[in-house]
Design an enzyme around this catalytic site. Structure first.
Site, mmCIF file in Angstrom:
data_model
loop_
_atom_site.group_PDB
_atom_site.id
_atom_site.type_symbol
_atom_site.label_atom_id
_atom_site.label_comp_id
_atom_site.label_asym_id
_atom_site.label_seq_id
_atom_site.Cartn_x
_atom_site.Cartn_y
_atom_site.Cartn_z
ATOM 1 C CB SER A 184 -0.854 0.054 1.256
ATOM 2 O OG SER A 184 -1.485 -1.154 1.466
ATOM 3 C CG HIS A 231 -2.748 -0.714 -3.626
ATOM 4 N ND1 HIS A 231 -3.414 0.461 -3.363
ATOM 5 C CD2 HIS A 231 -2.664 -1.370 -2.435
ATOM 6 C CE1 HIS A 231 -3.706 0.513 -2.079
ATOM 7 N NE2 HIS A 231 -3.262 -0.573 -1.500
ATOM 8 C CD GLU A 233 -4.028 3.504 -5.859
ATOM 9 O OE1 GLU A 233 -4.316 4.701 -5.705
ATOM 10 O OE2 GLU A 233 -3.547 2.806 -4.941
ATOM 11 C CG ASN A 274 -3.776 3.469 0.843
ATOM 12 O OD1 ASN A 274 -4.994 3.468 1.001
ATOM 13 N ND2 ASN A 274 -3.070 2.373 0.773
HETATM 14 P P1 NAD Z 1 -2.424 -9.405 6.947
HETATM 15 O O1 NAD Z 1 -1.584 -9.267 8.143
HETATM 16 O O2 NAD Z 1 -3.883 -9.516 7.112
HETATM 17 O O3 NAD Z 1 -1.953 -10.688 6.089
HETATM 18 C C1 NAD Z 1 -0.619 -10.994 5.756
HETATM 19 C C2 NAD Z 1 -0.486 -12.497 5.577
HETATM 20 O O4 NAD Z 1 0.813 -12.800 5.089
HETATM 21 C C3 NAD Z 1 -0.661 -13.258 6.875
HETATM 22 O O5 NAD Z 1 -1.683 -14.215 6.698
HETATM 23 C C4 NAD Z 1 0.709 -13.896 7.099
HETATM 24 O O6 NAD Z 1 0.614 -15.179 7.679
HETATM 25 C C5 NAD Z 1 1.232 -13.996 5.681
HETATM 26 N N1 NAD Z 1 2.688 -14.104 5.603
HETATM 27 C C6 NAD Z 1 3.615 -13.529 6.402
HETATM 28 N N2 NAD Z 1 4.851 -13.900 5.990
HETATM 29 C C7 NAD Z 1 4.701 -14.713 4.914
HETATM 30 C C8 NAD Z 1 5.599 -15.423 4.075
HETATM 31 N N3 NAD Z 1 6.917 -15.369 4.263
HETATM 32 N N4 NAD Z 1 5.080 -16.173 3.073
HETATM 33 C C9 NAD Z 1 3.768 -16.249 2.884
HETATM 34 N N5 NAD Z 1 2.861 -15.596 3.658
HETATM 35 C C10 NAD Z 1 3.324 -14.836 4.664
HETATM 36 O O7 NAD Z 1 -2.045 -8.173 6.006
HETATM 37 P P2 NAD Z 1 -2.910 -7.523 4.832
HETATM 38 O O8 NAD Z 1 -3.753 -6.448 5.405
HETATM 39 O O9 NAD Z 1 -3.538 -8.581 4.005
HETATM 40 O O10 NAD Z 1 -1.759 -6.810 3.991
HETATM 41 C C11 NAD Z 1 -1.001 -7.495 2.998
HETATM 42 C C12 NAD Z 1 -0.437 -6.461 2.023
HETATM 43 O O11 NAD Z 1 -1.510 -5.844 1.335
HETATM 44 C C13 NAD Z 1 0.373 -5.360 2.678
HETATM 45 O O12 NAD Z 1 1.419 -4.997 1.832
HETATM 46 C C14 NAD Z 1 -0.655 -4.226 2.777
HETATM 47 O O13 NAD Z 1 -0.062 -2.970 2.824
HETATM 48 C C15 NAD Z 1 -1.423 -4.436 1.485
HETATM 49 N N6 NAD Z 1 -2.788 -3.903 1.469
HETATM 50 C C16 NAD Z 1 -3.580 -3.915 2.562
HETATM 51 C C17 NAD Z 1 -4.874 -3.401 2.498
HETATM 52 C C18 NAD Z 1 -5.789 -3.447 3.706
HETATM 53 O O14 NAD Z 1 -6.823 -2.772 3.707
HETATM 54 N N7 NAD Z 1 -5.486 -4.213 4.729
HETATM 55 C C19 NAD Z 1 -5.364 -2.900 1.296
HETATM 56 C C20 NAD Z 1 -4.542 -2.920 0.163
HETATM 57 C C21 NAD Z 1 -3.255 -3.416 0.265
#
Ligand code: NAD
Length: 592
Positions: free
Chosen positions: A121, A142, A154, A192
């Site tokens: 993000s 994104h 994005e 964002n």
């Molecule tokens: P989250 O914490 O909910 O999920 C992350 C997942 O990755 C977890 O299930 C974890 O077990 C897994 N993980 C950790 N290390 C790993 C590895 N080495 N191999 C495989 N899996 C692994 O986080 P999220 O909110 O889903 O965010 C993920 C990405 O998406 C981030 O970069 C975040 O910035 C981006 N993002 C988040 C949102 C949001 O609203 N939460 C929106 C758009 C983008």
């Protein structure tokens, strides 16, 4: 030749990854879904199963389609299983080193022409890309949360990303039913970068106890038509993710308004990460649940708090403009006898005529009857003399937004109105205490900030000053409920809740346009499609009026002295040129 995507990989099956897997599989693409451990794999599988079960229950998916969808997904904890994927989307936690490590490994596993995408993000896609042997094939993709629902993506191009990679990812996003917008690699991208300043500001309001979490959220829902309030959205996004995004944005831009509010870090440290952990700003029935349950911060009703309320039977309104007329109609409709004061007989008549016309329209649409109209109009007493307000229980003034005029009026009301009568101002920008201070009863003075059109908009900001008595606040809150309005209560600061949260965000959008990071159309699309806001910032600025917007931004800047609140030069110039928005036929856009 454009790539054909038949098999893609998703790494990380958390809040975002699980949804991204569903998006691909729903669209007929095979997915290799990778998690860090077998246990996490099972959690990810569970999320997909529950989400598709809900779709099945709601009749949005057939049993057959659901089976096929799940059949397309292979779950694994081995990155090596990604070897045949034409695209891999990474969605692991927002930590640069973690992502760089994963990209470096995946780079060795997949074919040379496979695309590597990050769902980051805010982190630098460029910094992630240089961990691979071929940064040209690295791109940002994104998605928005929830990924299966929101139709915006994005696509982030670094200075080295190949054009064919961008084109193929764009085409894929379209195939997934998403609207792609290509932007450069800047922290926060479009959505964002604009959203998080607003979210952080809302958190600081909560942290400073300026308003309750419920009121901050209700203000943006009912005042701006947002689908969700900012604190509920923080819980949905995840506070750990939100912290990382703000921290990265702050480090890149050094904008103080992006420095994460201290409470976010404290909550993350305490494990209060939002919905996913069952508790964030709100408490949820269980981790992952969207159902909010009561907790220690849940507000108690005035009844439960045993606050004695003042009796409100007769109401006075001063003014005859748009707001006053709307407010008079709201009171009369709710069954209150209203004495309203205008400056001339013709204005008294105009108010009555306008309310009658409003009823006629409602009758035409079958929403009111002739009897309703007769009853409401029968409750109106128009006058040109303030002395007729001697026996009302509350006065709401909606005269011109000029401090001198309002102060003189409050001095007069203080002389005329009976003891115990509440004196309310509907000012949108002047300090309410300035009205209270000229009376001998500042404890009875309060703000009641209605939104235009008052007959339609549900929100009223109830503004308490340092002097307002608790029973006055409780009485006005109760009165709003009787009017069918949603009252939110806040302190006496410029912009109250809604404008203070809305206008810095609108201003940031202008600055983004001014910096040529994205077009007005792309920015509007990002906020409407990615964040489900009812209007994009430029659309809204043109509707509100650029002069009005500039005035509000100046007030916020003067009160808070925040550099980030200083109005964007482009807005100043448009106003100087007379391009004020829809009302002049030209603002950020031209209107026929
Ligand atoms: P989250 O914490 O909910 O999920 C992350 C997942 O990755 C977890 O299930 C974890 O077990 C897994 N993980 C950790 N290390 C790993 C590895 N080495 N191999 C495989 N899996 C692994 O986080 P999220 O909110 O889903 O965010 C993920 C990405 O998406 C981030 O970069 C975040 O910035 C981006 N993002 C988040 C949102 C949001 O609203 N939460 C929106 C758009 C983008």
């Amino acid at each position: 030749m454009a790539r054909d995507f038949t098999q893609v990989g998703v790494i990380g099956l958390g809040t975002m990854g699980a949804g991204i897997v569903e998006v691909f599989a729903r669209n007929g693409i095979n997915v290799v879904a990778v998690e860090a451990s077998d246990e996490a794999v099972e959690r990810g599988r569970g999320v997909l199963e529950r989400s598709t079960q809900r779709a099945l229950d709601r009749g949005k998916l057939t049993q057959e389609d659901r089976d096929a969808l799940i059949g397309r997904v292979t779950f694994t904890s081995a990155l090596a299983d990604l070897k045949d994927c034409q695209l891999v989307v990474e969605a692991v936690p927002e930590q640069l080193e973690l992502k760089r490590g994963i990209f470096s490994e995946v780079d060795k596993v997949v074919a040379d022409d496979a695309i590597l995408a990050t769902n980051t993000s805010s982190l630098s896609v460029t910094e992630i890309s240089v961990a691979t042997s071929n940064p040209k094939r690295v791109v940002g993709m994104h998605f928005f949360n929830p990924a299966p629902v929101l139709k915006f993506v994005e696509v982030i191009s670094t200075v080295v990303t190949s054009q064919d990679v961008i084109e193929d990812v764009k085409a894929l996003a379209e195939r997934l039913g998403k609207m792609p917008v290509v932007v450069g690699d800047k922290a926060g991208f479009i959505a964002n970068a604009l959203l998080f300043g607003y979210l952080n500001h809302a958190v600081s309001m909560f942290e400073q106890k300026y308003a309750t979490r419920e009121d901050i959220d209700a203000a943006m829902r009912f005042g701006c038509g947002y689908p969700m309030g900012p604190l509920a959205l923080m819980d949905l996004i995840g506070l750990d993710t939100a912290y990382e995004i703000l921290d990265t944005m702050y480090k890149q831009g050094r904008d103080r308004l992006h420095a994460p509010s201290p409470i976010i870090k404290q909550m993350v440290t305490a494990g209060l990460k939002g919905r996913k952990s069952g508790k964030g700003f709100y408490t949820y029935e269980a981790p992952g649940s969207s159902k909010v349950v009561d907790d220690a911060l849940t507000p108690v009703s005035a009844e439960a708090a045993q606050t004695a309320l003042r009796t409100i039977a007769k109401v006075g309104v001063v003014g005859s403009g748009t707001m006053a007329t709307g407010i008079i109609e709201v009171f009369a409709k709710a069954g209150y006898d209203v004495t309203y004061v205008a400056r001339a007989d013709a204005k008294v008549e105009a108010v009555r005529a306008s309310i009658e016309k409003s009823f006629d329209k409602a009758i035409g649409r079958g929403k009111a009857t002739e009897d309703d109209k007769a009853a409401a109009v029968g409750r109106l007493t128009g006058t040109t003399s303030l002395d007729d307000l001697a026996d009302v229980d509350i006065v709401v003034e909606a005269v011109v937004e000029d401090l001198k005029v309002k102060q003189t009026l409050f001095e007069n009301l203080d002389e005329i109105c009976k003891p115990g009568a509440i004196l309310a101002t509907t000012t949108s920008s002047l300090p309410v205490i300035q009205c209270g201070a000229v009376t001998k009863r500042p404890e009875d003075v309060i703000g009641m900030h209605f939104f235009n059109p008052a007959q339609v908009m549900k929100l009223v900001e109830v503004v308490t000053t340092v002097s307002t008595a608790a029973d006055v606040t409780a009485t006005v809150q109760d009165l709003c409920a009787k009017l069918g309005k949603v009252a939110v209560t806040c302190g006496d600061r410029a912009g109250f809740i809604v404008n203070a949260l809305l206008f810095p965000y609108l201003n940031d959008a202008v600055k983004m346009l001014e910096a040529h990071y994205a077009t007005a159309d792309d920015i509007d699309t990002a906020m409407k499609t990615g964040c489900s806001l009812p209007m994009g910032p430029f659309e809204l600025l043109d509707v509100v009026g650029l002069d009005v917007s500039l005035a509000i931004e100046r007030e916020l800047y003067v009160e808070f002295r925040e550099r980030g609140f200083a109005p964007a030069p482009m807005l100043e110039h448009l106003v100087t040129a007379g391009y004020l928005g829809r009302k002049t036929g030209r603002g950020f856009r031209n209107y026929a």
